[in-house]
Design a protein around this motif. Structure first.
Motif, PDB file in Angstrom:
ATOM      1  N   ARG A  18       5.649  -0.437  -7.656  1.00  0.00           N
ATOM      2  CA  ARG A  18       5.603  -1.873  -7.972  1.00  0.00           C
ATOM      3  C   ARG A  18       4.341  -2.190  -8.799  1.00  0.00           C
ATOM      4  O   ARG A  18       3.513  -3.027  -8.426  1.00  0.00           O
ATOM      5  N   PRO A  19       4.173  -1.538  -9.919  1.00  0.00           N
ATOM      6  CA  PRO A  19       2.957  -1.728 -10.718  1.00  0.00           C
ATOM      7  C   PRO A  19       2.803  -3.152 -11.255  1.00  0.00           C
ATOM      8  O   PRO A  19       1.682  -3.655 -11.371  1.00  0.00           O
ATOM      9  N   ALA A  20       3.910  -3.816 -11.579  1.00  0.00           N
ATOM     10  CA  ALA A  20       3.820  -5.179 -12.110  1.00  0.00           C
ATOM     11  C   ALA A  20       3.228  -6.128 -11.080  1.00  0.00           C
ATOM     12  O   ALA A  20       2.449  -7.022 -11.415  1.00  0.00           O
ATOM     13  N   VAL A  21       3.624  -5.959  -9.814  1.00  0.00           N
ATOM     14  CA  VAL A  21       3.084  -6.806  -8.741  1.00  0.00           C
ATOM     15  C   VAL A  21       1.577  -6.576  -8.605  1.00  0.00           C
ATOM     16  O   VAL A  21       0.799  -7.522  -8.427  1.00  0.00           O
ATOM     17  N   VAL A 312      -7.600   8.861 -16.006  1.00  0.00           N
ATOM     18  CA  VAL A 312      -6.689   9.242 -17.089  1.00  0.00           C
ATOM     19  C   VAL A 312      -6.636  10.761 -17.247  1.00  0.00           C
ATOM     20  O   VAL A 312      -5.565  11.345 -17.467  1.00  0.00           O
ATOM     21  N   ASN A 313      -7.783  11.421 -17.111  1.00  0.00           N
ATOM     22  CA  ASN A 313      -7.827  12.867 -17.304  1.00  0.00           C
ATOM     23  C   ASN A 313      -7.018  13.592 -16.222  1.00  0.00           C
ATOM     24  O   ASN A 313      -6.274  14.520 -16.498  1.00  0.00           O
ATOM     25  N   ALA A 328       3.405  12.183 -11.428  1.00  0.00           N
ATOM     26  CA  ALA A 328       2.087  12.536 -11.971  1.00  0.00           C
ATOM     27  C   ALA A 328       1.025  11.549 -11.505  1.00  0.00           C
ATOM     28  O   ALA A 328      -0.065  11.943 -11.063  1.00  0.00           O
ATOM     29  N   MET A 329       1.327  10.248 -11.571  1.00  0.00           N
ATOM     30  CA  MET A 329       0.347   9.250 -11.140  1.00  0.00           C
ATOM     31  C   MET A 329       0.168   9.292  -9.629  1.00  0.00           C
ATOM     32  O   MET A 329      -0.941   9.115  -9.122  1.00  0.00           O
ATOM     33  N   SER A 330       1.253   9.537  -8.882  1.00  0.00           N
ATOM     34  CA  SER A 330       1.142   9.618  -7.430  1.00  0.00           C
ATOM     35  C   SER A 330       0.202  10.745  -7.023  1.00  0.00           C
ATOM     36  O   SER A 330      -0.688  10.552  -6.188  1.00  0.00           O
ATOM     37  N   ARG A 331       0.392  11.892  -7.626  1.00  0.00           N
ATOM     38  CA  ARG A 331      -0.455  13.047  -7.300  1.00  0.00           C
ATOM     39  C   ARG A 331      -1.907  12.800  -7.715  1.00  0.00           C
ATOM     40  O   ARG A 331      -2.849  13.090  -6.969  1.00  0.00           O
ATOM     41  N   LYS A 388      -1.415   1.718 -16.358  1.00  0.00           N
ATOM     42  CA  LYS A 388      -1.069   2.977 -17.014  1.00  0.00           C
ATOM     43  C   LYS A 388       0.391   3.332 -16.747  1.00  0.00           C
ATOM     44  O   LYS A 388       1.131   3.757 -17.661  1.00  0.00           O
ATOM     45  N   VAL A 389       0.845   3.154 -15.508  1.00  0.00           N
ATOM     46  CA  VAL A 389       2.244   3.424 -15.172  1.00  0.00           C
ATOM     47  C   VAL A 389       3.164   2.485 -15.944  1.00  0.00           C
ATOM     48  O   VAL A 389       4.186   2.910 -16.526  1.00  0.00           O
ATOM     49  N   LEU A 390       2.806   1.193 -15.975  1.00  0.00           N
ATOM     50  CA  LEU A 390       3.617   0.216 -16.696  1.00  0.00           C
ATOM     51  C   LEU A 390       3.747   0.576 -18.176  1.00  0.00           C
ATOM     52  O   LEU A 390       4.850   0.618 -18.740  1.00  0.00           O
TER      53      LEU A 390
END
Length: 836
Positions: A18-21, A312-313, A328-331, A388-390
């Motif tokens: 839920r990145p927008a929230v 980011v890296n 990828a973002m979760s990890r 970044k996810v959005l």
């Protein structure tokens, strides 16, 4: 730590699912903090550092009690004149005309003016009591008559003190003189009014300059109001030079670090939100923006840049292995949130340790910096990953190309060269290398014990000569014209005979006791070396000197003193109440009230000190003299107050260092025990920071950089910022290490994975903070240089020393002992690389 794991999973799910929230929530909070931006005010000068100090309270009590209740408050302005001969007729006339024009302006509220020119005029004609009459007298006198009058006036010490040290009595010549203008200012303005540019005295002095300029170009206005105005202006001028330079350099490095315009934009947006939250908090909390707080924005930018680059890296590391945006973002976030939490905890501990300082601005600095770092953690741990996810999902749907997904610091890259050196040392001789490091640390720490501590107005004033590179800047970046330091230095160098300070001993007790005045006499005998002497006694002004002076002028009062002088030493012993009553009812009553209160319960004694005496010597000697009194007495005055601030600065630096180290050690031990089941990793994390602190202390002494109101925070700040670098290496190692496959592979992965990001972060941070050397005030330049140096040392110790520490630590562990499992460890929670 199950609660922490659940919280970590919840935050991770919000960011990925839920990145927008998440972004909307941050924008709402940002709007709330933006409301506080309009409430941010500024505060400058040295008075903010002296509040609540015992010597300052005594100084204020002395000024309050010994100022007549209904007398108007006054302030003084100095007129500095310098040319080939200020005692020549044209120069004397210009000074008198300046005095005359100031007196003629009702808005300048001039009570009186005194100058060497006035003394020459009254020497020529004792009846020339007004400035108009003095102008006519000098106009009518011949140069020879004026020279003769100068030679006669030179027998007067106050006349000589108004002239520069090169005064030649036979030739009637001097190159500098100082006149004094007394202003009446609205009631309630203290003698040090000018601590704010909004004060009436500051306004009067600023409006006096054009009037003085109208008589000729060799006279300039100087005073506390001029200094205060420059205190205020230098904050704006420093910010308008430092922030654009810092932002420009940071952007250049971020372009290299991100190599993608959208990622760059997201990083800059996060930095901007951090500053809005921090300044908004200051406005809502009513904390004024002072000179010491100029250091906060670069510090927040430094930590934010580090978090942004690592975030980011680390995400890119997962992406190049083929994982989709979500996994990828979760990890990456599960691993980095832990690292960011460790870094934030230690950084907050380092900054917050300054709240124990005895100086209010340093306490406020600690609060604002700690809150700002907490905001940085929230924004870069939540807002940046969510945006970044959005954006990456939008880019994938719209086919917007990725400019670069390659992480920093991969094998063979330039940014990975220094970390690779640390690995090479760890493989070949870690124990010997650590032994050399210990010797270097101890030697540097012992050497650093000799660092000086200072506090003065000059620390906060701009330099006498503005560097050419600043003068060449276009508007609005070109700094204002500053004159205060030039005039302060001129007075110190050319008027040494008149530049001796005074110290006040504030005495409380029943001044009618028989031994009261005898106590004053004994305290003045055999004065210390820093005091001006008159024979074997100190040069002093007190109720005792008023009694003596009036006894010489009044026969009846002299008889009263003699009748009550039991031991016939000229000091009355009996019936002091009667002596005081007679003195207060006489023509000397007003003078007596300057040194003794009406209720006879408090007195002040003013000693003159030698011009060349050091601040520390004067303060120490004043305290020793105060101890001679049979009453409760405390030494005070500007010199004593400033020395007390210096003492508090050193004590605060040591206390903050000990507290920061202790809090950081406890925090790291508890965190690594909870996360990894191995508390020794926390101590491992701390060793590079201790080394950095000792290296920095030694560098301060080698570079002749003292502890002052701002640099006193540097040791605790070093702990806060420096832990960042070693924490990333140690935490990444702990994530890779399973205790069964040897230490070098996980260590290599940790150094390779974080080393490039750490190098990039170090470069942006040192340059971003290092631009403080461009600030107008020396104190900010010193702080910027030291902070940049501390970051460099922190980086070097993290990537060069930590690998060897880890190898030695591993050798001391039981073979095959793994660390505790937790979310984010390699191999856990990868998810499906092909899903979003």
């Amino acid at each position: 730590m199950s609660g922490f794991r659940r919280l970590l999973e919840t935050v991770d799910d919000l960011i990925v699912e839920r990145p927008a929230v998440v972004v909307l929530a941050f924008l709402v909070v940002t709007g709330g903090f933006a409301v506080g931006l309009g409430n941010v005010s500024t505060e400058a000068g040295t008075s903010q550092f002296t509040e609540d100090l015992p010597a300052q309270r005594a100084f204020e009590a002395s000024n309050e009690k010994f100022t007549p209740s209904f007398a108007p408050d006054t302030g003084t302005t100095q007129l500095i004149q310098s040319n080939r001969n200020v005692l020549a007729k044209p120069s004397l006339l210009r000074m008198l005309e300046a005095q005359q024009r100031l007196e003629e302006r009702p808005s300048l509220r001039v009570v009186s003016t005194t100058s060497a020119a006035s003394t020459v005029a009254t020497t020529l004609d004792p009846n020339a009591t007004s400035t108009d009459a003095q102008v006519r007298t000098v106009e009518e006198a011949t140069p020879g008559e004026i020279d003769a009058a100068v030679r006669r006036a030179a027998s007067n010490r106050s006349f000589r003190n108004r002239l520069s040290d090169d005064f030649n009595r036979p030739a009637a010549r001097a190159t500098g003189t100082v006149a004094v203008v007394q202003h009446e200012v609205p009631a309630g303005v203290s003698t040090d009014a000018g601590a704010d540019t909004a004060s009436p005295l500051a306004s009067l002095q600023q409006r006096s300059q054009p009037v003085v300029d109208s008589v000729g170009g060799d006279i300039r206005v100087f005073g506390s109001g001029i200094i205060s105005a420059e205190f205020e202006n230098v904050i704006f001028d420093s910010l308008i030079v430092v922030l654009p330079a810092s932002i420009t350099l940071i952007l250049l490095f971020l372009v290299v670090a991100y190599r993608d315009p959208i990622d760059l934009l997201l990083g800059v947006l996060a930095l901007g939100v951090t500053l809005v939250w921090t300044f908004g908090f200051m406005g809502l909390a009513g904390i004024s923006f002072s000179q010491i707080l100029i250091a906060v924005p670069p510090l927040l930018l430094a930590v934010g840049i580090d978090f942004g680059i690592h975030s980011v890296n680390r995400y890119r590391e997962e992406r190049v292995e083929g994982r989709a945006v979500g996994p990828a973002m979760s990890r990456a976030s599960r691993q980095l949130l832990v690292a960011f939490f460790i870094v934030t905890g230690t950084t907050v501990a380092g900054f917050a340790s300054n709240v124990t300082s005895g100086l209010a601005p340093v306490r406020e600095f600690g609060v604002v910096a700690a809150v700002g770092i907490t905001f940085t953690f929230l924004i870069f741990g939540g807002l940046l990953p969510a945006t970044k996810v959005l954006t990456d999902r939008v880019r994938e749907r719209r086919g917007v190309p990725q400019f670069s997904q390659r992480p920093l610091g991969l094998s063979g890259s330039v940014l990975g060269a220094v970390p690779a050196l640390g690995m090479a040392v760890a493989r070949r001789g870690p124990a010997l290398f650590l032994a050399l490091v210990v010797v270097l640390s101890v030697g540097s720490g012992v050497y650093g014990l000799g660092v000086d501590t200072t506090f003065s107005e000059e620390d906060f004033l701009p330099p006498e000569d503005t560097p050419p590179y600043l003068e060449d800047l276009p508007e609005p970046f070109r700094p204002s014209e500053y004159t205060a330091t030039r005039d302060v230095n001129y007075l110190d160098e050319e008027f040494t005979a008149a530049q001796g300070e005074t110290v006040t001993v504030y005495v409380e007790g029943p001044m009618t006791r028989d031994y009261a005045l005898e106590s004053f006499d004994r305290a003045a005998r055999n004065p210390p070396d820093s005091f001006v002497t008159d024979g074997r006694e100190a040069e002093v002004q007190s109720i005792r000197t008023v009694v003596r002076a009036h006894a010489n002028e009044s026969a009846s009062f002299r008889r009263l003193v003699d009748r009550n002088d039991v031991d016939d030493d000229g000091v009355p012993d009996d019936n002091l109440e009667e002596v005081y009553d007679a003195l207060f009812d006489s023509a000397a009553g007003d003078e007596a009230r300057r040194y003794l209160t009406e209720d006879r319960r408090a007195a002040r004694v003013v000693y003159t000190t030698e011009a060349g005496a050091s601040q520390e010597a004067v303060a120490t000697d004043a305290g020793d003299v105060a101890d001679r009194y049979r009453f409760e007495a405390i030494a005070t005055g500007e010199v004593v107050v400033f020395q007390e601030v210096s003492d508090v600065i050193l004590a605060s630096a040591i206390r903050s260092l000990v507290l920061a180290l202790s809090a950081t050690a406890v925090f790291l031990v508890l965190v690594y025990y909870g996360l990894e089941g191995t508390p020794t990793l926390g101590l491992l994390n701390l060793v590079p920071i201790v080394l950095t602190v000792t290296l920095l202390a030694g560098s301060m002494r080698a570079l002749d950089l003292p502890f002052n109101a701002l640099t006193a925070t540097i040791l605790s700040i070093t702990i806060g910022l420096g832990t960042d670098y070693s924490a990333h290496v140690v935490h990444r190692f702990a994530d890779e290490y399973d205790g069964t496959g040897g230490v070098f592979d996980p260590l290599e992965a940790a150094v390779r994975g974080t080393g490039g990001a750490l190098t990039g972060s170090m470069l942006t941070t040192t340059t971003g903070i290092g631009v403080l050397v461009l600030a107008i005030t020396p104190i900010l330049g010193q702080f910027g240089a030291l902070t940049a140096l501390s970051v460099l040392y922190s980086y070097l110790t993290a990537v060069l020393v930590t690998p060897s520490l880890v190898v030695v630590w591993d050798r001391a562990r039981p073979p095959g002992a793994p660390l505790a499992d937790r979310p984010g460890r390699s191999g856990a929670g990868d998810g499906d690389a092909g899903t979003r």
